[in-house]
Design a protein around this motif. Structure first.
Motif, PDB file in Angstrom:
ATOM      1  N   HIS A  70      70.859  28.140  36.426  1.00 23.95           N
ATOM      2  CA  HIS A  70      69.523  27.551  36.281  1.00 23.95           C
ATOM      3  C   HIS A  70      68.614  28.487  35.498  1.00 23.95           C
ATOM      4  N   LEU A  71      68.619  29.766  35.865  1.00 22.62           N
ATOM      5  CA  LEU A  71      67.769  30.734  35.188  1.00 22.62           C
ATOM      6  C   LEU A  71      68.150  30.867  33.721  1.00 22.62           C
ATOM      7  N   GLN A  72      69.428  30.891  33.442  1.00 23.80           N
ATOM      8  CA  GLN A  72      69.871  30.985  32.044  1.00 23.80           C
ATOM      9  C   GLN A  72      69.352  29.803  31.232  1.00 23.80           C
ATOM     10  N   LYS A  73      69.420  28.611  31.810  1.00 25.18           N
ATOM     11  CA  LYS A  73      68.938  27.424  31.103  1.00 25.18           C
ATOM     12  C   LYS A  73      67.436  27.515  30.844  1.00 25.18           C
ATOM     13  N   PHE A  74      66.667  27.952  31.842  1.00 20.68           N
ATOM     14  CA  PHE A  74      65.223  28.053  31.629  1.00 20.68           C
ATOM     15  C   PHE A  74      64.867  29.200  30.688  1.00 20.68           C
ATOM     16  N   ASN A  75      65.665  30.262  30.663  1.00 14.49           N
ATOM     17  CA  ASN A  75      65.464  31.310  29.659  1.00 14.49           C
ATOM     18  C   ASN A  75      65.618  30.713  28.261  1.00 14.49           C
ATOM     19  N   GLU A  76      66.637  29.888  28.080  1.00 12.27           N
ATOM     20  CA  GLU A  76      66.869  29.235  26.784  1.00 12.27           C
ATOM     21  C   GLU A  76      65.721  28.292  26.433  1.00 12.27           C
ATOM     22  N   ILE A  77      65.279  27.506  27.407  1.00 10.69           N
ATOM     23  CA  ILE A  77      64.205  26.541  27.165  1.00 10.69           C
ATOM     24  C   ILE A  77      62.916  27.263  26.787  1.00 10.69           C
ATOM     25  N   LEU A  78      62.591  28.348  27.506  1.00 14.28           N
ATOM     26  CA  LEU A  78      61.380  29.103  27.165  1.00 14.28           C
ATOM     27  C   LEU A  78      61.473  29.649  25.749  1.00 14.28           C
ATOM     28  N   ALA A  79      62.620  30.216  25.385  1.00 16.56           N
ATOM     29  CA  ALA A  79      62.781  30.787  24.041  1.00 16.56           C
ATOM     30  C   ALA A  79      62.703  29.704  22.966  1.00 16.56           C
ATOM     31  N   GLU A  80      63.394  28.593  23.172  1.00 18.96           N
ATOM     32  CA  GLU A  80      63.393  27.509  22.188  1.00 18.96           C
ATOM     33  C   GLU A  80      62.000  26.945  21.958  1.00 18.96           C
ATOM     34  N   ASN A  81      61.188  26.946  22.990  1.00 19.55           N
ATOM     35  CA  ASN A  81      59.865  26.331  22.912  1.00 19.55           C
ATOM     36  C   ASN A  81      58.732  27.351  22.808  1.00 19.55           C
ATOM     37  N   ARG A  82      59.105  28.599  22.629  1.00 20.20           N
ATOM     38  CA  ARG A  82      58.138  29.685  22.472  1.00 20.20           C
ATOM     39  C   ARG A  82      57.100  29.702  23.583  1.00 20.20           C
ATOM     40  N   VAL A  83      57.594  29.607  24.813  1.00 11.66           N
ATOM     41  CA  VAL A  83      56.744  29.652  25.995  1.00 11.66           C
ATOM     42  C   VAL A  83      56.947  31.017  26.637  1.00 11.66           C
ATOM     43  N   ARG A  84      55.852  31.697  26.882  1.00 13.29           N
ATOM     44  CA  ARG A  84      55.974  33.002  27.519  1.00 13.29           C
ATOM     45  C   ARG A  84      56.218  32.808  29.014  1.00 13.29           C
ATOM     46  N   PRO A  85      57.015  33.689  29.611  1.00 10.21           N
ATOM     47  CA  PRO A  85      57.180  33.611  31.064  1.00 10.21           C
ATOM     48  C   PRO A  85      55.911  34.051  31.768  1.00 10.21           C
ATOM     49  N   THR A  86      55.837  33.823  33.045  1.00 13.74           N
ATOM     50  CA  THR A  86      54.671  34.228  33.813  1.00 13.74           C
ATOM     51  C   THR A  86      54.461  35.732  33.719  1.00 13.74           C
ATOM     52  N   ALA A  87      53.220  36.132  33.759  1.00 18.37           N
ATOM     53  CA  ALA A  87      52.885  37.552  33.756  1.00 18.37           C
ATOM     54  C   ALA A  87      53.253  38.223  35.078  1.00 18.37           C
ATOM     55  N   LEU A  88      53.565  37.426  36.095  1.00 18.23           N
ATOM     56  CA  LEU A  88      53.890  37.959  37.414  1.00 18.23           C
ATOM     57  C   LEU A  88      55.376  38.295  37.602  1.00 18.23           C
ATOM     58  N   LEU A  89      56.180  38.196  36.536  1.00 20.49           N
ATOM     59  CA  LEU A  89      57.610  38.487  36.696  1.00 20.49           C
ATOM     60  C   LEU A  89      57.887  39.868  37.286  1.00 20.49           C
ATOM     61  N   PRO A  90      57.193  40.926  36.871  1.00 17.98           N
ATOM     62  CA  PRO A  90      57.483  42.234  37.488  1.00 17.98           C
ATOM     63  C   PRO A  90      57.231  42.239  38.999  1.00 17.98           C
ATOM     64  N   LEU A  91      56.156  41.590  39.418  1.00 19.63           N
ATOM     65  CA  LEU A  91      55.875  41.487  40.851  1.00 19.63           C
ATOM     66  C   LEU A  91      56.935  40.634  41.542  1.00 19.63           C
ATOM     67  N   TRP A  92      57.283  39.519  40.925  1.00 19.82           N
ATOM     68  CA  TRP A  92      58.261  38.595  41.491  1.00 19.82           C
ATOM     69  C   TRP A  92      59.642  39.251  41.567  1.00 19.82           C
ATOM     70  N   ASN A  93      59.937  40.131  40.638  1.00 16.32           N
ATOM     71  CA  ASN A  93      61.187  40.875  40.635  1.00 16.32           C
ATOM     72  C   ASN A  93      61.332  41.654  41.951  1.00 16.32           C
ATOM     73  N   ILE A  94      60.287  42.383  42.297  1.00 13.27           N
ATOM     74  CA  ILE A  94      60.313  43.203  43.511  1.00 13.27           C
ATOM     75  C   ILE A  94      60.151  42.337  44.758  1.00 13.27           C
ATOM     76  N   ALA A  95      59.160  41.451  44.750  1.00 17.85           N
ATOM     77  CA  ALA A  95      58.882  40.622  45.929  1.00 17.85           C
ATOM     78  C   ALA A  95      60.072  39.732  46.286  1.00 17.85           C
ATOM     79  N   GLY A  96      60.711  39.151  45.282  1.00 18.11           N
ATOM     80  CA  GLY A  96      61.868  38.297  45.549  1.00 18.11           C
ATOM     81  C   GLY A  96      63.003  39.078  46.187  1.00 18.11           C
ATOM     82  N   PHE A  97      63.299  40.248  45.637  1.00 17.17           N
ATOM     83  CA  PHE A  97      64.381  41.070  46.183  1.00 17.17           C
ATOM     84  C   PHE A  97      64.059  41.491  47.614  1.00 17.17           C
ATOM     85  N   VAL A  98      62.829  41.947  47.844  1.00 13.95           N
ATOM     86  CA  VAL A  98      62.424  42.375  49.189  1.00 13.95           C
ATOM     87  C   VAL A  98      62.491  41.212  50.167  1.00 13.95           C
TER      88      VAL A  98
END
Length: 192
Positions: A88-116
């Motif tokens: 799922h993530l790979q597909k949305f990575n592709e969709i964001l790139a194809e459509n020039r959509v930036r990911p959320t600015a909260l990814l660094p926080l989500w990286n840590i919060a999700g793992f925790v």
């Protein structure tokens, strides 16, 4: 509790969506049609950004669960669900790139919060990990269902391919939800 934390992060991601200048393209699209106007672009960008953030967060949660339970009897089950999330993530990575959509600015926080979140619930054992899975997958499925309704109301024929992707992923998220229930999620004292 798990669902509340996850929904708060998704809603924060949603609220950070900003208006991006319309960039019409003559290229063919894979899943997302070329927006007709800036309003449609904003809507689609928000959807894709939220979907990407949800899938990114789910991946980090499963990574945390695997760090704790990967070598247990529950490890293969978690790995199986995580493998689908990676797709799922790979597909949305592709969709964001194809459509020039930036990911959320909260990814660094989500990286840590999700793992925790994943690791801490897995410390409660298989049941804690499954309770987290149920809450997270329910939240993601609700977001997907809202998007399906919105796209169906707008123009189902125009969004056929995007609807197909969202429905497929929603169905797999609900399978994870049901798997969590089948594996004792409701036996955790904090299960709501």
């Amino acid at each position: 509790m798990f669902k509340v934390v996850f929904v708060m992060v998704l809603e924060a991601n949603y609220s950070l969506c900003t208006t991006v200048p319309l960039q019409l393209s003559s290229r063919a699209y894979s899943v997302v049609p070329t927006p007709r106007d800036s309003g449609e672009k904003d809507m689609l960008d928000r959807m894709m950004r939220v979907d990407h953030a949800g899938e990114y967060g789910a991946n980090r949660i499963y990574a945390g669960q695997m760090a704790v339970l990967g070598r247990s009897r529950t490890g293969p089950l978690i790995q199986q669900m995580w493998d689908q999330e990676k797709k799922h993530l790979q597909k949305f990575n592709e969709i964001l790139a194809e459509n020039r959509v930036r990911p959320t600015a909260l990814l660094p926080l989500w990286n840590i919060a999700g793992f925790v979140l994943g690791a801490s619930t897995a410390l409660l054992g298989k049941e804690g990990a499954m309770a987290c899975t149920v809450a997270v997958e329910e939240s993601i499925s609700e977001h997907y269902n809202s998007q399906i309704r919105a796209l169906m109301e707008k123009d189902p024929e125009r969004y056929t391919e995007l609807l197909q992707v969202i429905k497929e992923f929603r169905d797999e998220e609900m399978e994870h939800h049901d798997t969590g229930l089948e594996h004792d999620a409701e036996t955790v004292l904090t299960y709501i």
